[in-house]
Design an enzyme around this catalytic site. Structure first.
Site, PDB file in Angstrom:
ATOM      1  N   SER A   1     -10.990 -33.642  47.793  1.00  0.00           N
ATOM      2  CA  SER A   1     -12.164 -34.366  48.282  1.00  0.00           C
ATOM      3  C   SER A   1     -12.385 -34.221  49.790  1.00  0.00           C
ATOM      4  CB  SER A   1     -12.090 -35.844  47.871  1.00  0.00           C
ATOM      5  OG  SER A   1     -12.083 -35.959  46.453  1.00  0.00           O
TER       6      SER A   1
ATOM      7  N   HIS B   1      -2.610 -23.865  41.249  1.00  0.00           N
ATOM      8  CA  HIS B   1      -3.533 -24.996  41.394  1.00  0.00           C
ATOM      9  C   HIS B   1      -3.229 -26.012  40.299  1.00  0.00           C
ATOM     10  CE1 HIS B   1      -7.186 -27.361  41.524  1.00  0.00           C
ATOM     11  NE2 HIS B   1      -7.374 -26.876  42.738  1.00  0.00           N
TER      12      HIS B   1
ATOM     13  N   GLU C   1      -2.263 -30.528  47.578  1.00  0.00           N
ATOM     14  CA  GLU C   1      -3.421 -31.131  46.920  1.00  0.00           C
ATOM     15  C   GLU C   1      -2.938 -32.236  45.986  1.00  0.00           C
ATOM     16  OE1 GLU C   1      -6.954 -28.106  46.889  1.00  0.00           O
ATOM     17  OE2 GLU C   1      -5.850 -27.979  45.022  1.00  0.00           O
TER      18      GLU C   1
ATOM     19  N   GLY D   1     -11.497 -33.815  43.283  1.00  0.00           N
ATOM     20  CA  GLY D   1     -12.759 -34.051  42.584  1.00  0.00           C
ATOM     21  C   GLY D   1     -13.024 -35.519  42.292  1.00  0.00           C
TER      22      GLY D   1
ATOM     23  N   ASN E   1     -12.578 -23.009  47.271  1.00  0.00           N
ATOM     24  CA  ASN E   1     -12.228 -22.753  45.867  1.00  0.00           C
ATOM     25  C   ASN E   1     -13.436 -23.138  45.025  1.00  0.00           C
ATOM     26  OD1 ASN E   1     -11.232 -22.602  43.306  1.00  0.00           O
ATOM     27  ND2 ASN E   1      -9.698 -24.232  43.547  1.00  0.00           N
TER      28      ASN E   1
ATOM     29  N   LYS F   1     -13.886 -22.693  41.962  1.00  0.00           N
ATOM     30  CA  LYS F   1     -13.532 -23.023  40.572  1.00  0.00           C
ATOM     31  C   LYS F   1     -14.484 -22.281  39.621  1.00  0.00           C
ATOM     32  CE  LYS F   1     -11.466 -27.200  42.302  1.00  0.00           C
ATOM     33  NZ  LYS F   1     -11.021 -28.563  42.085  1.00  0.00           N
TER      34      LYS F   1
ATOM     35  N   GLU G   1      -5.064 -27.596  38.420  1.00  0.00           N
ATOM     36  CA  GLU G   1      -5.844 -27.391  37.184  1.00  0.00           C
ATOM     37  C   GLU G   1      -5.216 -26.291  36.331  1.00  0.00           C
ATOM     38  OE1 GLU G   1      -9.576 -26.923  39.216  1.00  0.00           O
ATOM     39  OE2 GLU G   1      -9.488 -29.045  39.783  1.00  0.00           O
TER      40      GLU G   1
HETATM   41  P1  13P Z   1     -12.382 -31.069  45.567  1.00  0.00           P
HETATM   42  O1  13P Z   1     -12.579 -30.678  47.029  1.00  0.00           O
HETATM   43  O2  13P Z   1     -13.593 -30.901  44.740  1.00  0.00           O
HETATM   44  O3  13P Z   1     -11.731 -32.409  45.452  1.00  0.00           O
HETATM   45  O4  13P Z   1     -11.320 -30.003  44.987  1.00  0.00           O
HETATM   46  C1  13P Z   1     -10.156 -29.758  45.686  1.00  0.00           C
HETATM   47  C2  13P Z   1      -9.504 -28.578  45.100  1.00  0.00           C
HETATM   48  O5  13P Z   1      -9.022 -28.639  43.987  1.00  0.00           O
HETATM   49  C3  13P Z   1      -9.482 -27.336  45.890  1.00  0.00           C
HETATM   50  O6  13P Z   1      -8.623 -26.394  45.313  1.00  0.00           O
END
Ligand code: 13P
Length: 246
Positions: free
Chosen positions: A208, A94, A163, A169, A9, A11, A96
């Site tokens: 992460s 997601h 997640e 992150g 992903n 982003k 976010e």
């Molecule tokens: P990170 O791997 O940067 O923690 O992000 C995870 C994520 O949100 C994947 O969709």
């Protein structure tokens, strides 16, 4: 036997140049793999990703889409449009999207239906916040998110990504045991509602994930792969995560 799956992903990162370099790197690092691999770039980089990965085994997906098939929805992208330009899957729900764009459980369920109508695979994200975990409500929150997704029967090809919001992150991964515990809970929930599909649906862990912690996560019985954010922006690191899943 569930085939392992690792999804990137990206982003909202990258430029046309950096996306090209990352894709070139991935295609050369990832040969024939027993693991299924896909990248989900920002919409505008999808055509480039489809073109660079054409002769590889790497799939391409969107990071979200509309719950509507077409219409006056300025700024939205329909699932069929993503299918049309070569996507094979779409990440939905997601955290976010839920946090910054106010997506609700019901909306995610409608989006999943739109994605299936377009012949694509939904990668359905669930997960609790730190506050919810500290209140002992992690399973309750995930169950609510899953329950909403049952508005339409789940399919064996669907993918669910757990997640935990507090691990995204932050560099703070759930321990393999914590992740396995929630994955087992999700599988059990699925068994009660879609017994036949429960054993086939792949459950990815996200939050992460990096080369250094991937193997211990993949060693868990109900972890079938990963949804990778930051570490997927580096071809070598992402390829090492895929290698850990072999
Ligand atoms: P990170 O791997 O940067 O923690 O992000 C995870 C994520 O949100 C994947 O969709």
């Amino acid at each position: 036997m569930r085939r392992r799956l690792v999804v990137a992903n990206w982003k909202m990162h990258g430029s046309l140049d950096s996306a090209q370099a990352l894709l070139d790197g991935l295609v050369s690092c990832i040969g024939d793999s027993a693991v299924e691999v896909a990248v989900c770039p920002p919409f505008v980089h999808v055509p480039l990703a489809v073109s660079v990965t054409t002769d590889s085994a790497i799939g391409v997906g969107g990071q979200t889409c509309s719950e509507y098939d077409s219409g006056a929805y300025t700024g939205e992208v329909a699932a069929a449009m993503l299918a049309d330009i070569g996507c094979d899957r779409v990440i939905l729900g997601h955290s976010e999207r839920r946090q910054y764009f106010a997506e609700t459980n019901d909306q995610v369920a409608l989006k999943a239906q739109a994605v299936r109508r377009a012949g694509l695979v939904p990668v359905l994200c669930v997960g609790e916040t730190l506050e919810q975990r500290e209140q002992g409500r992690a399973e309750e929150v995930v169950a609510e998110q899953l329950q909403a997704l049952l508005a339409e029967p789940l399919q064996a090809s669907d993918v669910i990504a757990y997640e935990p919001v507090w691990a995204i992150g932050t560099g703070k991964t759930a321990s393999p045991e914590q992740a396995q515990q929630m994955h087992a809970f999700i599988r059990q929930f699925l068994r009660q509602h879609s017994a036949a599909e429960a054993e086939a649906i792949r459950l990815l862990y996200g939050g992460s994930v990096k080369a250094a912690n991937a193997a211990e996560l993949f060693a868990q019985q109900d972890i079938d792969g990963a949804l990778v954010g930051g570490a997927s922006l580096d071809a070598t690191e992402f390829a090492a995560i895929i290698a850990a899943a072999q």
